[in-house]
Design a protein around this motif. Structure first.
Motif, short mmCIF file in Angstrom:
data_model
loop_
_atom_site.label_atom_id
_atom_site.label_comp_id
_atom_site.label_asym_id
_atom_site.label_seq_id
_atom_site.Cartn_x
_atom_site.Cartn_y
_atom_site.Cartn_z
N LYS A 180 41.23 25.96 56.44
CA LYS A 180 41.39 26.69 55.19
C LYS A 180 42.70 27.49 55.21
N ASN A 216 30.89 34.21 59.57
CA ASN A 216 31.25 33.12 58.65
C ASN A 216 30.03 32.63 57.88
N TRP A 248 29.24 33.52 54.91
CA TRP A 248 28.65 34.67 54.23
C TRP A 248 28.23 34.29 52.80
N ASP A 249 28.86 33.22 52.27
CA ASP A 249 28.50 32.77 50.92
C ASP A 249 27.07 32.22 50.88
N ILE A 295 33.14 36.68 56.11
CA ILE A 295 34.06 35.71 55.49
C ILE A 295 33.33 34.42 55.15
N SER A 296 34.03 33.57 54.42
CA SER A 296 33.52 32.22 54.20
C SER A 296 34.70 31.26 54.26
N THR A 343 34.57 28.93 51.00
CA THR A 343 35.11 29.41 49.72
C THR A 343 36.45 30.13 49.89
N GLY A 344 36.80 30.44 51.14
CA GLY A 344 38.05 31.16 51.37
C GLY A 344 37.89 32.67 51.22
N GLN A 345 36.65 33.12 51.03
CA GLN A 345 36.37 34.54 50.81
C GLN A 345 36.90 35.40 51.97
N ARG A 346 37.73 36.39 51.63
CA ARG A 346 38.31 37.38 52.57
C ARG A 346 39.22 36.81 53.65
N LYS A 356 42.40 38.74 53.90
CA LYS A 356 42.17 40.03 54.57
C LYS A 356 42.20 39.88 56.10
#
Length: 441
Positions: A196, A296, A298-299, A330-331, A334-337, A340
């Protein structure tokens, strides 16, 4: 500079673990006895004549039938060839030269890695040398006679080991880029995170545990800065046995952690923190690396307003020996965070290399001592004279006291907490060395 890695390979019962324990000295344990973290140590730091190296024991898998033994030895030899800089190939003078020794010797010879042939259980050097010479037939150099249980011959063997270090090109000084190791159990999404981040499926990912090839370094540029990501997914094997996959993944973890500045420990949000996660975290902690725990997937978690808080507490509870570690949710999917993540890496790198002026850290210590009196024993009270920071990565402090015995672990922890309150040091372990200084009359 990274430390050389030395692996021990050999048949069951030739004495690999005895040698390992003789060289590793005392068994190191993590601050709080977390179940299963140090029970089966397979790596240890060894010092010999100003040389430091990491030793890995590829043994511990003791099959019962001959053909299995050979295939297991080949597996172990392959792991050693893949990960080690120098290989100790161990044989047993009492069992003599065995067919499987010769087959593994062929493999090692073809690897072009430095191999030291060690003949163990030589309890009497004068009487048994004729039997030792038989091992010249393996064609991988001079056999070195030792007795691991009596600890004889180990010096000669280690001299040979460290002689090879000069030829190894371990200097990575010119490469100033931060090195980030992504570690964790099989299938927690380590490769997916790297894919990702790099935006390409460079690492082949499939859902079978242990399908990724070797550990791969990936160069990543983010906001104009360069990073090197070390992916430990590299398990080359199709093993049915869970323990084996775990063992090999731990060896890979050790070698990756050694080379890293910051370690990202990836945990599967759905599965929660496991004993295996604690083992892997323990390796990073013992090595004094900067640490980020990335939860990881987390979605995939049903959430309410307390989910993050509750999950954080669970992680903190199981990984209680590293309260300083930073936790992120994070995920990779989905690329979440993930953006960060880079801010956090930079933050942890800065803390891992932070220096505090001696005057300032002494003020903090004086204040701490005033707030909570040092312990005493039989009328003698602990005195703390002076503290100074002696190194970074991780930040390491020396405290001079009147009596080392009085400096209880809990008081060192108290001083550590006060230093952290003042300077943060989030994401990095701190090391404390206690030295005695006789009282000035």
């Amino acid at each position: 500079m990274s430390k050389p890695i030395v692996a021990i390979v050999g048949r069951p019962n030739v004495g690999k673990s005895t040698l390992f324990n003789a060289l590793a000295g005392k068994k190191i344990s993590i601050v709080k006895d977390t179940p299963g973290v140090t029970r089966d140590r397979i790596h240890a730091d060894v010092d010999w004549l100003d040389h430091k190296f990491t030793m890995i024991d590829t043994g511990g898998i003791e099959p019962d039938s001959n053909d299995i033994i050979l295939s297991q030895m080949r597996e172990q030899a392959q792991i050693a060839i893949d990960t080690a800089d120098v290989i100790i190939f161990m044989t047993d003078v009492k069992q003599g030269l065995v067919d499987s020794d010769a087959k593994v010797a062929d493999m090692l010879r073809r690897s072009h890695k430095p191999v030291i042939l060690v003949v163990n259980k030589v309890d009497n050097f004068n009487k048994m040398m004729a039997d030792v010479y038989e091992f010249y037939n393996l064609g991988i150099g001079d056999p070195v006679p030792i007795s691991a249980s009596q600890r004889s011959g180990l010096g000669d063997m280690l001299d040979k080991v460290v002689n090879y270090f000069a030829d190894l090109n371990l200097e990575q000084e010119e490469d100033e880029r931060p090195r980030i190791a992504i570690v964790g159990k099989p299938n927690v999404g380590k490769s997916s995170i790297i894919n990702k981040i790099t935006g390409e499926s460079r690492v082949i990912v499939s859902n079978i545990a242990g399908t990724t090839r070797d550990a791969i370094d990936t160069d990543v540029k983010w906001n104009g800065k360069d990073y090197v990501f070390i992916d430990t997914a590299g398990l080359r094997r199709k093993s049915k046995v869970k323990e084996e996959i775990e063992k090999y993944s731990i060896i890979r973890t050790v070698t990756a952690v050694e080379r890293a500045d910051v370690v990202i420990i990836v945990i599967d949000a759905v599965e929660g923190v496991t004993e295996q996660d604690a083992k892997i975290a323990g390796i990073a902690h013992e090595n004094g690396k900067g640490i980020i725990i990335a939860v990881n997937k987390w979605d995939a978690i049903e959430k309410n307003d307390k989910t993050v808080y509750e999950y954080t507490n669970k992680v903190r509870d199981i990984l209680s020996f590293m309260p300083y570690a930073e936790i992120m949710f994070i995920s990779a999917k989905t690329g979440q965070r993930l953006p960060k993540l880079f801010d956090m890496i930079d933050f942890v790198i800065a803390n891992h290399a932070m220096r505090i002026e001696t005057g300032v850290v002494n003020e903090i210590m004086a204040e701490a001592v005033a707030l909570q009196q040092p312990p005493s024993d039989k009328g003698k009270r602990l005195k703390l004279y002076y503290i100074t920071q002696v190194s970074v990565k991780p930040p390491t402090f020396v405290i001079f006291v009147n009596d080392k015995q009085l400096m209880h672990f809990s008081y060192t922890r108290y001083i550590e907490n006060k230093i952290r309150e003042a300077f943060g040091f989030k994401g990095t372990p701190l090391r404390f060395i206690i030295r005695e200084r006789k009282e000035d009359k």
